[in-house]
Design an enzyme around this catalytic site. Structure first.
Site, short mmCIF file in Angstrom:
data_model
loop_
_atom_site.label_atom_id
_atom_site.label_comp_id
_atom_site.label_asym_id
_atom_site.label_seq_id
_atom_site.Cartn_x
_atom_site.Cartn_y
_atom_site.Cartn_z
N MET A 1 0.81 -1.20 0.02
CA MET A 1 -0.11 -0.06 0.04
C MET A 1 0.86 1.12 -0.11
O MET A 1 0.33 2.36 0.43
CB MET A 1 -0.70 0.03 1.04
CG MET A 1 -1.99 -1.09 1.13
SD MET A 1 -3.46 -0.89 2.04
CE MET A 1 -2.73 -0.69 3.69
N HIS B 1 9.19 -3.44 3.45
CA HIS B 1 8.58 -3.75 2.05
C HIS B 1 9.80 -4.16 1.14
O HIS B 1 9.85 -5.05 0.35
CB HIS B 1 7.90 -2.39 1.52
CG HIS B 1 6.62 -2.04 2.20
ND1 HIS B 1 6.69 -0.86 2.86
CD2 HIS B 1 5.56 -2.48 2.23
CE1 HIS B 1 5.66 -0.67 3.53
NE2 HIS B 1 4.86 -1.74 3.19
N GLY C 1 4.69 -10.51 4.25
CA GLY C 1 5.73 -10.36 5.30
C GLY C 1 4.96 -10.94 6.50
O GLY C 1 3.86 -11.13 6.68
N ASP D 1 2.72 -9.52 9.26
CA ASP D 1 1.04 -9.81 8.93
C ASP D 1 0.78 -11.29 8.94
O ASP D 1 0.50 -11.62 8.06
CB ASP D 1 0.50 -9.13 8.01
CG ASP D 1 0.99 -7.44 7.96
OD1 ASP D 1 0.12 -6.89 8.56
OD2 ASP D 1 1.96 -6.92 7.61
N SER E 1 6.86 -0.33 10.20
CA SER E 1 5.24 -0.14 9.54
C SER E 1 5.15 0.81 9.12
O SER E 1 5.74 1.98 9.64
CB SER E 1 4.43 -0.89 10.88
OG SER E 1 3.22 -0.05 10.51
P1 AMP Z 1 1.41 -3.14 3.54
O1 AMP Z 1 1.94 -1.96 2.57
O2 AMP Z 1 1.60 -2.54 5.05
O3 AMP Z 1 0.15 -3.77 2.97
O4 AMP Z 1 2.57 -4.36 3.44
C1 AMP Z 1 2.83 -4.93 2.23
C2 AMP Z 1 3.58 -6.02 2.54
O5 AMP Z 1 4.99 -5.48 3.21
C3 AMP Z 1 2.79 -6.77 3.37
O6 AMP Z 1 3.12 -8.32 2.89
C4 AMP Z 1 3.66 -6.97 4.72
O7 AMP Z 1 3.42 -8.11 5.78
C5 AMP Z 1 4.90 -6.47 4.51
N1 AMP Z 1 5.51 -5.70 5.55
C6 AMP Z 1 4.94 -4.72 6.05
N2 AMP Z 1 5.90 -4.24 7.24
C7 AMP Z 1 6.93 -5.38 7.16
C8 AMP Z 1 7.97 -5.68 8.13
N3 AMP Z 1 8.45 -4.80 9.02
N4 AMP Z 1 8.78 -6.65 7.95
C9 AMP Z 1 8.48 -7.54 6.74
N5 AMP Z 1 7.41 -7.35 6.06
C10 AMP Z 1 6.60 -6.42 6.25
#
Ligand code: AMP
Length: 275
Positions: A21, A28, A138, A141, A176
């Site tokens: 996102m 990411h 990741g 989640d 995050s």
């Molecule tokens: P998001 O943009 O928050 O929807 O995250 C996109 C992807 O990045 C998802 O698969 C998350 O699990 C992964 N992700 C977010 N934060 C982390 C982190 N600290 N370590 C590993 N993966 C992450």
């Protein structure tokens, strides 16, 4: 995007896909690095999916900076950035949703009704558009990973789900996009989340097997930090997400969601990782 993906398949290139996102951080980018190492072509999507927000203020607050994100991705030699407009994914009249049952009823699912329905609907659309060989998610989640694996297997997607370990700041705080909403003081205090989880994991290593005693450690530690408010903490099977009373040999998670001031953060640790 669909015609590009058809072309890539014709050329027999392996396609790695990282759905995000935006508001990209090292977490990411760890997914992107894994994809880059494992696949011929790397596609990253950036789409702030309105359907997975059950709180409009949360959606409005979500940070968006496509130019900065695209510049970061260029450094990592990403081949395509797919950043669709909302109407491309959800055109007028859109009325189909994809829902994974059971796994979505606990943890994040019960605190954020409709969240996973939004996630699985958009992931289905993205998988159908891109048809990736591998998609990278990741471990931060953890429930999302279990839900996406179920979705992929139930709907017969030929996409391997690759799970990447949680990337943390030096302090231990899980990276995050929501960390940017924390004040300096909150960011410092947010470390209590991983400290609480690590304290429980240490107790496990020393022989504690009772889930209620392990969760109590987390509750006490979070409870002692005035700025923090526990939403939930649970000991669950890593794959089925079923609650566990006594931890055995199966891979088990302690998963938690904690409000730090007005910002809700999630994190988890695996107690007995196999391999
Ligand atoms: P998001 O943009 O928050 O929807 O995250 C996109 C992807 O990045 C998802 O698969 C998350 O699990 C992964 N992700 C977010 N934060 C982390 C982190 N600290 N370590 C590993 N993966 C992450």
């Amino acid at each position: 995007m669909f015609s590009i993906s058809r072309q890539l398949r014709r050329e027999a290139k392996t396609v790695g896909f990282v759905p995000t996102m935006g508001a990209l951080h090292e977490g990411h980018l760890a997914l992107v690095k894994e994809a880059r190492a494992a696949c011929d072509v790397v596609i990253v999507s950036i789409f702030v999916n309105p359907k997975q927000f059950n709180d409009n203020t949360d959606l409005e607050k979500y940070s968006r900076d496509l130019t900065a994100d695209a510049a970061r991705l260029a450094e990592y030699e990403v081949d395509y950035v797919f950043a669709p407009e909302q109407a491309e994914i959800f055109p007028d009249g859109f009325s189909t949703h994809v829902e994974v049952e059971d796994l979505t009823e606990t943890l994040e699912g019960s605190s954020r009704p409709g969240h996973y329905r939004g996630v699985t609907t958009v992931v289905t659309i993205l998988f159908n558009t891109i048809r990736p060989d591998r998609a990278f998610f990741g471990q931060k989640d953890a429930q999302q990973v279990a839900v996406i694996k179920r979705l992929t297997s139930d709907l017969g997607f030929e996409t391997e789900i690759v799970v990447v370990p949680t990337v943390r700041e030096e302090s231990g705080l899980a990276m995050s996009s929501r960390n940017s909403l924390l004040s300096d003081e909150e960011r410092e205090k947010a470390v209590v989340i991983i400290e609480a989880l690590r304290e429980a994991k240490l107790a496990f290593k020393k022989g504690e097997r009772n889930a209620s005693d392990l969760t109590q450690i987390v509750k006490d530690r979070i409870g002692a930090e005035p700025i923090a408010r526990l939403d939930y903490v649970a000991v669950v099977d890593r794959y089925s997400l079923q609650p566990i009373e006594k931890v055995g040999d199966e891979e088990t998670l302690i998963a938690t969601a904690v409000f730090i001031g007005g910002t809700r953060l999630i994190d988890n640790v695996i107690l007995n990782r196999k391999q």
